[in-house]
Design a protein around this motif. Structure first.
Motif, PDB file in Angstrom:
ATOM      1  N   LEU A   6      11.943  29.184  40.075  1.00 14.41           N
ATOM      2  CA  LEU A   6      12.966  29.016  41.109  1.00 14.41           C
ATOM      3  C   LEU A   6      12.864  27.637  41.755  1.00 14.41           C
ATOM      4  CD1 LEU A   6      13.012  32.527  42.829  1.00 14.41           C
ATOM      5  CD2 LEU A   6      14.771  31.524  41.365  1.00 14.41           C
ATOM      6  N   LYS A   7      12.356  26.693  41.004  1.00 16.38           N
ATOM      7  CA  LYS A   7      12.165  25.337  41.518  1.00 16.38           C
ATOM      8  C   LYS A   7      13.480  24.711  41.956  1.00 16.38           C
ATOM      9  CE  LYS A   7       9.125  21.840  41.861  1.00 16.38           C
ATOM     10  NZ  LYS A   7       7.849  21.916  42.588  1.00 16.38           N
ATOM     11  N   PHE A   8      14.579  25.152  41.401  1.00 13.68           N
ATOM     12  CA  PHE A   8      15.873  24.555  41.721  1.00 13.68           C
ATOM     13  C   PHE A   8      16.467  25.088  43.024  1.00 13.68           C
ATOM     14  CE2 PHE A   8      16.670  28.396  39.322  1.00 13.68           C
ATOM     15  CZ  PHE A   8      17.769  28.970  39.942  1.00 13.68           C
ATOM     16  N   ILE A   9      15.950  26.187  43.548  1.00 18.75           N
ATOM     17  CA  ILE A   9      16.446  26.764  44.802  1.00 18.75           C
ATOM     18  C   ILE A   9      16.059  25.850  45.965  1.00 18.75           C
ATOM     19  CG2 ILE A   9      16.225  28.694  46.402  1.00 18.75           C
ATOM     20  CD1 ILE A   9      17.852  29.471  44.049  1.00 18.75           C
ATOM     21  N   ARG A  10      16.996  25.628  46.872  1.00 19.12           N
ATOM     22  CA  ARG A  10      16.717  24.871  48.077  1.00 19.12           C
ATOM     23  C   ARG A  10      16.797  25.821  49.271  1.00 19.12           C
ATOM     24  NH1 ARG A  10      14.931  21.964  44.888  1.00 19.12           N
ATOM     25  NH2 ARG A  10      15.492  19.828  44.371  1.00 19.12           N
ATOM     26  N   GLY A  11      15.968  25.589  50.279  1.00 18.73           N
ATOM     27  CA  GLY A  11      16.034  26.491  51.409  1.00 18.73           C
ATOM     28  C   GLY A  11      15.042  26.183  52.511  1.00 18.73           C
ATOM     29  N   VAL A  12      15.164  26.970  53.567  1.00 22.82           N
ATOM     30  CA  VAL A  12      14.314  26.860  54.749  1.00 22.82           C
ATOM     31  C   VAL A  12      13.714  28.229  55.036  1.00 22.82           C
ATOM     32  CG1 VAL A  12      14.323  26.525  57.244  1.00 22.82           C
ATOM     33  CG2 VAL A  12      15.591  24.956  55.784  1.00 22.82           C
ATOM     34  N   VAL A  13      12.428  28.253  55.324  1.00 24.03           N
ATOM     35  CA  VAL A  13      11.741  29.477  55.737  1.00 24.03           C
ATOM     36  C   VAL A  13      11.054  29.196  57.062  1.00 24.03           C
ATOM     37  CG1 VAL A  13       9.946  31.154  55.190  1.00 24.03           C
ATOM     38  CG2 VAL A  13      11.390  30.251  53.368  1.00 24.03           C
ATOM     39  N   ASP A  14      11.375  29.980  58.067  1.00 23.28           N
ATOM     40  CA  ASP A  14      10.776  29.813  59.396  1.00 23.28           C
ATOM     41  C   ASP A  14      10.028  31.096  59.733  1.00 23.28           C
ATOM     42  OD1 ASP A  14      10.052  29.181  61.942  1.00 23.28           O
ATOM     43  OD2 ASP A  14      12.056  28.669  62.640  1.00 23.28           O
ATOM     44  N   SER A  15       8.696  31.016  59.713  1.00 20.86           N
ATOM     45  CA  SER A  15       7.866  32.202  59.936  1.00 20.86           C
ATOM     46  C   SER A  15       7.341  32.233  61.360  1.00 20.86           C
ATOM     47  CB  SER A  15       6.691  32.211  58.957  1.00 20.86           C
ATOM     48  OG  SER A  15       5.781  33.246  59.276  1.00 20.86           O
ATOM     49  N   GLN A  16       7.278  33.423  61.895  1.00 26.39           N
ATOM     50  CA  GLN A  16       6.689  33.627  63.219  1.00 26.39           C
ATOM     51  C   GLN A  16       5.256  34.134  63.125  1.00 26.39           C
ATOM     52  OE1 GLN A  16       8.421  32.850  66.083  1.00 26.39           O
ATOM     53  NE2 GLN A  16       9.979  32.092  64.654  1.00 26.39           N
ATOM     54  N   ASP A  17       4.800  34.399  61.895  1.00 24.79           N
ATOM     55  CA  ASP A  17       3.498  35.052  61.727  1.00 24.79           C
ATOM     56  C   ASP A  17       2.430  34.141  61.153  1.00 24.79           C
ATOM     57  OD1 ASP A  17       4.180  38.054  62.268  1.00 24.79           O
ATOM     58  OD2 ASP A  17       5.773  37.333  60.963  1.00 24.79           O
TER      59      ASP A  17
END
Length: 698
Positions: free
Chosen positions: A351-362
């Motif tokens: 999934l190297k081509f997927i772009r995105g943001v992950v914002d974790s609270q943990d």
């Protein structure tokens, strides 16, 4: 104070100091430049503490609470950088306790003071050791602070990283309300941070989504049109005055973090235009419109918010290397603070081509690769990102506009093939998304589901052939054995396909069968009956079979007669565990690339099986040559080798000795030309003799 220590690390961004900074601090963010992330915890915690304390006080301080902010200003002459916030400030005792001790955290104590019922308060700074990382870039640090407690004086804390520090009342520029002003006297090897551009770069990279404004003092030059007094001296009445362009320089604070974290908003409140603009801004893809996106959150065991995108085109860095190490596809944030975009395990590499943001609270703010590898939070996030990515791909596949999925497949299909190979957990979900050319699809793609729908009655297998391209697959004699009976054949046209298909043994109870392998059994006839037919053919054409095996010794492992070929005289097939010609070339290239030799490496694999069509005119001619010249005739031997070469070429193999092959072709052409000349001479002589006889009769 902890906020102060985190703000101090704002300037700790030299690569060469990374190792010492990490080793001396539990805040082991992987690179030193990531210390810019801590400008946001600084303000967030101070502002929260200030808000909390003002609301709970009895003097009405909340009404006059200043808007929280962080301001940064460099002074090249003094070689200093000043970082000032409008937080809670510190008293003398707090300065002594917090700045006089390593790893002392005012924020942590504040959280403890709130008690168990304060779980929703989002404070980050918990490691006072961070303050002392300021000395990696500064040889002297001054802290000017004023507490929000009534009657508190403005104080100055000073230390040059020795064993002592001083605290005294400060008479410099007064702090408005309360807050802290951190002054770093930079070392000679850290003067690059006096440049405004460097500060902007780091702030925009690490703190672009922080809630509170972070501003940098900078100089801006604008060009304005003003009347040209010199040129207008002799200006006639009514004539339009001449203008000139002059620069106008202004100085002031400019906010750096203007982007909004749209992933924190409910999806129903975000427009398609906002999603597109965020993608183009965050991933520097101004000319690309994402093909799909998904916006979701995790709640319960862990808390996480995310936006994922499928790019509209293959990112440039992936066009050179599909697993480029410098490609940054998923940006990891912890409570809006950018941490890293090179954590390999956050999504699988297919999934190297997927772009995105992950914002974790943990996850902790000091998250490192080692912490992530041991974190159950990462495992849960990873699974959800994969599921959401597959959902996006399925949505594109199900779109009424088929061209969208064709575009997706052309750009990213090879990544799904890698997913089948490497991701056993999600393999069954990826396989239906694969696309192939086939003997019946023409220039269109087909899926395994479409293949199954078009299968003949009583067909029990899915047939495929490997080749270097669709055209070569179509002309492969092995495929002819299937297509002549009305079966569809899938074309696998890349080396990756053959590796991938080994992981797809069956689909919906139908076995996948390589038609270029020896011992092919068709679904429309009995296996025992097939063997009986081949035995009879091998017996009836024993002389040709034995002659070919002798003439082609070292080139083929054996020769067998078959009636499955209809148009081709012969075909080369591999044994059940043999390697296709496409894979042989790939392995040979890999061996050469790694420093090996391509000579002889694939010798044993090249010992293919030659299947011969005894009903073809070329084979019948060969049979006559064997009977008339015997098994030692040179013409028959050359003919046999030429038959092998043609079978090798059409079956996807390479001719080992192209010069020898060309020589045989020339001999055949010369022989044909000589024969035609002789026939022409005989015909001319006959005509002359006939005319002479007719003349004598007359």
């Amino acid at each position: 104070m902890q906020k102060l220590s985190l703000t101090a690390r704002l300037l700790n961004s030299k690569q060469k100091s990374a190792a010492s900074w990490i080793s001396s601090s539990t805040l082991s963010i992987p690179t030193a430049t990531s210390s810019f992330a801590n400008s946001s915890p600084t303000l967030l915690t101070r502002a929260t503490k200030k808000r909390f304390l003002s609301i709970t006080s009895d003097d009405g301080a909340a009404a006059s609470l200043a808007k929280p902010s962080i301001q940064i200003k460099s002074d090249k002459d003094a070689m200093t950088i000043t970082i000032e916030d409008s937080g809670v400030g510190m008293t003398k005792s707090e300065l002594m306790n917090n700045l006089g001790r390593i790893a002392q955290s005012g924020t942590k104590k504040f959280l403890e003071a709130l008690g168990e019922g304060s779980a929703d308060v989002n404070l980050i700074g918990q490691f006072g050791v961070g303050f002392y990382s300021a000395y990696l870039v500064a040889d002297k640090v001054e802290v000017v602070t004023k507490s929000m407690q009534p009657g508190s004086p403005q104080l100055r804390w000073t230390s040059d990283a020795s064993n002592s520090y001083t605290i005294a009342e400060d008479s410099s520029e007064p702090i408005d309300g309360s807050g802290t002003r951190l002054i770093l006297h930079l070392k000679d090897d850290a003067l690059e941070y006096l440049e405004t551009n460097k500060l902007e770069e780091l702030l925009q990279h690490y703190s672009e989504f922080v809630e509170f404004p972070i501003s940098v003092w900078k100089e801006n030059t604008e060009y304005k049109q003003v009347p040209d007094d010199e040129a207008n001296k002799d200006l006639s009445e009514g004539e339009e005055p001449k203008m000139k362009t002059v620069p106008e320089t202004t100085e002031g604070y400019e906010q750096m973090n203007t982007n909004k974290p749209i992933w924190l908003r409910p999806p129903s409140e975000v427009t398609e235009e906002e999603y597109r603009d965020f993608y183009q801004s965050a991933f520097r893809a101004s000319y690309d419109e994402p093909m799909a996106h998904t916006h979701f959150s995790l709640e319960g065991q862990i808390e996480c918010k995310s936006i994922l995108y499928i790019p509209g085109m293959l990112p440039f860095e992936l066009s050179r290397d599909m697993f480029d190490e410098d490609s940054r596809n998923i940006r990891l944030y912890v409570k809006r603070v950018f941490i890293n975009d090179k954590f390999e395990d956050i999504v699988p590499r297919w999934l190297k081509f997927i772009r995105g943001v992950v914002d974790s609270q943990d996850l902790p703010l000091n998250v490192s690769r080692e912490i992530l590898q041991k974190s159950k939070v990462l495992s849960i996030i990873n699974k959800r990102l994969v599921r959401k990515s597959l959902d996006m791909i399925r949505d594109i596949e199900g779109d009424e506009d088929d061209s969208k999925y064709i575009m997706f497949w052309n750009n990213f299909g090879k990544y799904l093939k890698v997913g089948v190979i490497e991701d056993s957990r999600n393999k069954d979900d990826i396989i239906p998304l694969l696309r192939f050319f086939s003997s019946k699809s023409g220039d269109e793609y087909t899926s395994l589901d479409q293949y199954v729908e078009g299968m003949k009655e009583n067909q029990k297998s899915i047939y495929y052939v490997t080749a270097d391209g669709k055209a070569k697959a179509r002309m492969n004699p092995a495929a002819e054995k299937i297509t002549s009976r009305g079966f569809e054949v899938l074309y696998l046209t890349e080396p990756l396909d053959e590796i991938m298909i080994e992981n797809v043994r069956d689909y919906k109870d139908f076995k996948l069968v390589d038609v270029s392998k020896e011992g092919l059994n068709l679904d429309d006839e009995d296996a025992a009956e097939r063997k009986k037919k081949e035995d009879e053919l091998n017996t009836n054409f024993k002389d040709v079979k034995e002659f070919l095996e002798a003439a082609l010794a070292g080139k083929v492992s054996k020769v067998k007669m078959t009636d499955l070929l209809t148009e081709s005289p012969a075909a080369l097939v591999q044994s059940v565990y043999g390697m296709s010609p496409t894979m042989q070339r790939y392995m040979k290239a890999q061996n050469v690339a790694s420093g090996g030799s391509d000579a002889g490496m694939m010798g044993s694999f090249n010992q293919a099986v030659l299947e011969v069509n005894p009903n073809h005119p070329i084979v019948k001619d060969l049979e006559l040559m064997v009977k008339s010249q015997g098994k030692e005739g040179n013409d028959a031997k050359n003919f046999a080798v030429l038959l092998y070469d043609v079978a090798a070429l059409t079956s996807g193999y390479e001719i080992e000795d192209s010069g020898d092959f060309a020589q045989r072709i020339l001999q055949m052409m010369t022989s044909k030309a000589t024969s035609d000349v002789k026939d022409a001479e005989v015909e001319t002589v006959d005509t002359d003799e006939t005319q002479a006889e007719e003349s004598d009769d007359a």
